[in-house]
Design a protein around this motif. Structure first.
Motif, short mmCIF file in Angstrom:
data_model
loop_
_atom_site.label_atom_id
_atom_site.label_comp_id
_atom_site.label_asym_id
_atom_site.label_seq_id
_atom_site.Cartn_x
_atom_site.Cartn_y
_atom_site.Cartn_z
N VAL A 19 -3.35 -18.19 -5.65
CA VAL A 19 -2.86 -17.53 -6.83
C VAL A 19 -2.92 -15.97 -6.61
O VAL A 19 -2.06 -15.09 -6.82
CB VAL A 19 -3.33 -18.03 -7.98
N ASP A 20 -4.19 -15.58 -6.34
CA ASP A 20 -4.38 -14.04 -6.19
C ASP A 20 -3.58 -13.28 -5.17
O ASP A 20 -2.84 -12.08 -5.67
CB ASP A 20 -5.94 -13.69 -5.78
N THR A 21 -3.42 -13.98 -4.19
CA THR A 21 -2.61 -13.41 -2.90
C THR A 21 -1.11 -13.22 -3.45
O THR A 21 -0.41 -12.28 -3.35
CB THR A 21 -2.80 -14.14 -1.60
N VAL A 22 -0.57 -14.42 -3.77
CA VAL A 22 0.82 -14.46 -4.34
C VAL A 22 1.07 -13.34 -5.34
O VAL A 22 2.12 -12.58 -5.45
CB VAL A 22 1.35 -15.95 -4.64
N ALA A 23 0.27 -13.22 -6.48
CA ALA A 23 0.35 -12.31 -7.31
C ALA A 23 0.66 -11.03 -7.09
O ALA A 23 0.90 -10.18 -7.85
CB ALA A 23 -0.81 -12.51 -8.38
N HIS A 24 0.08 -10.51 -5.91
CA HIS A 24 -0.04 -9.32 -5.31
C HIS A 24 1.17 -8.84 -4.79
O HIS A 24 1.48 -7.90 -4.46
CB HIS A 24 -1.19 -8.95 -4.30
N VAL A 25 2.16 -9.81 -4.26
CA VAL A 25 3.31 -9.69 -3.48
C VAL A 25 4.31 -8.59 -4.05
O VAL A 25 4.39 -7.44 -3.49
CB VAL A 25 4.11 -11.05 -3.21
N THR A 26 4.86 -9.11 -5.15
CA THR A 26 5.68 -7.84 -5.84
C THR A 26 5.29 -6.71 -6.14
O THR A 26 5.79 -5.50 -6.12
CB THR A 26 6.55 -8.80 -7.04
N PRO A 27 4.14 -6.50 -6.97
CA PRO A 27 3.53 -5.35 -7.29
C PRO A 27 3.07 -4.35 -6.04
O PRO A 27 3.50 -3.19 -6.05
CB PRO A 27 2.27 -5.91 -8.01
N SER A 28 2.67 -4.92 -5.01
CA SER A 28 2.27 -4.30 -3.70
C SER A 28 3.31 -3.93 -3.03
O SER A 28 3.74 -2.76 -2.43
CB SER A 28 1.46 -5.25 -2.85
N MET A 29 4.56 -4.41 -2.94
CA MET A 29 5.82 -4.34 -2.40
C MET A 29 6.56 -3.19 -3.12
O MET A 29 7.03 -1.99 -2.67
CB MET A 29 6.61 -5.45 -2.16
N THR A 30 6.41 -3.36 -4.25
CA THR A 30 6.89 -1.98 -5.32
C THR A 30 6.25 -0.94 -4.97
O THR A 30 6.81 0.38 -4.95
CB THR A 30 6.78 -2.56 -6.62
#
Length: 209
Positions: A159-170
Motif C-alpha cells: 500500500v505505501d509504495t503504491v500510494a506514492h506513485v502519482t504524488p511522486s511522479m507529480t
C-alpha cells in the motif's frame, strides 16, 4: 486609574486570525505566480491589502512566511474527507479532479510555486517536499486500504509504495522536468500503474475475495 490600559497598549492589538489567513492566501498566490526567488514581501502586502510592517511583525522574513504558508498544505486527511464512489479507480479520479477549471489552475500553480522552493531555498526543501507529496500519499493510502477492506483489492498489495506513485511522479514532473501536470496525466498514471499494481484493470470492479 489602573495601569491596565498601559498594559494593553504595550501588548498591542490581539492578533487577527482572519487577517493571517488573508496574508497566507496572498503569499501562496504570489508564490504561484512568481516563484520563490522573485516573490517579495511587498507583493504579498499589496495582494493582501496589508502594510508591510504587519507582515514583518508576524513573520520576520520571507522564508518564515512561506514556510508557514506551505505548512497549511500538510494536513492529515480522514476517510470522511475523501470521495467514496464504490471503486478504487473512481475514488482516485475523484480525488484528483478539481471542482472547477479555476481550482485546477490554482492548485497546479501553487504546486509549481512550492516546487520552486526546493532549489531556491534549501532550508525549506523538506517543508516543500512534504507539502507537495505527503497529504496526497496519505489520501491514496486511505483509499487503497478501504478498497482492500471491501474486497476490491487483494490484501498483499504494498500500500505505501503504491500510494506514492502519482504524488511522486507529480513532484518529479513539476520539479525536475518543469512541466505542467493535468488531470489527464494523473488518470493515465492511475490506469497504467496504480490499478495494475493493485491487481486491477481500468474499469474492473471486484467485490469479495
Amino acid at each position: 486609574m489602573t495601569d491596565e490600559p498601559a498594559r494593553r497598549s504595550r501588548g498591542g492589538r490581539p492578533r487577527d486570525a482572519s487577517r493571517d489567513a488573508a496574508i497566507v492566501a496572498a503569499a501562496l498566490d504570489v508564490l504561484s505566480e512568481h516563484g520563490y526567488e522573485r516573490m517579495t514581501m511587498d507583493q504579498v502586502a499589496r495582494r493582501a491589502g496589508a502594510g508591510k510592517a504587519t507582515l514583518y511583525r508576524r513573520w520576520p522574513s520571507k522564508a518564515e512566511l512561506v514556510a508557514h504558508a506551505v505548512a497549511q498544505f500538510d494536513r492529515t486527511p480522514t476517510l470522511e474527507d475523501l470521495p467514496d464512489t464504490g471503486t478504487l479507480r473512481g475514488d482516485l479520479l475523484a480525488l484528483m479532479r478539481p471542482q472547477t477549471d479555476e481550482d485546477d489552475r490554482r492548485a497546479l500553480a501553487v504546486a509549481s510555486g512550492i516546487a520552486s522552493l526546493l532549489s531556491a531555498e534549501p532550508a525549506l526543501a523538506d517543508a516543500a517536499g512534504t507539502a507537495l507529496v505527503e497529504p496526497f500519499v496519505a489520501s491514496q493510502r486511505l483509499l487503497i486500504r478501504r478498497a482492500i477492506e471491501r474486497g476490491e483489492v487483494r490484501d498483499d498489495v504494498d500500500v505505501d509504495t503504491v500510494a506514492h506513485v502519482t504524488p511522486s511522479m507529480t513532484a518529479f514532473r513539476l520539479v525536475v522536468q518543469r512541466k505542467p501536470v493535468d488531470v489527464d496525466l494523473l488518470a493515465r498514471l492511475v490506469d497504467a500503474v496504480v490499478l495494475p499494481a493493485c491487481g486491477l484493470r481500468p474499469g474492473e470492479h471486484r467485490v469479495g475475495p
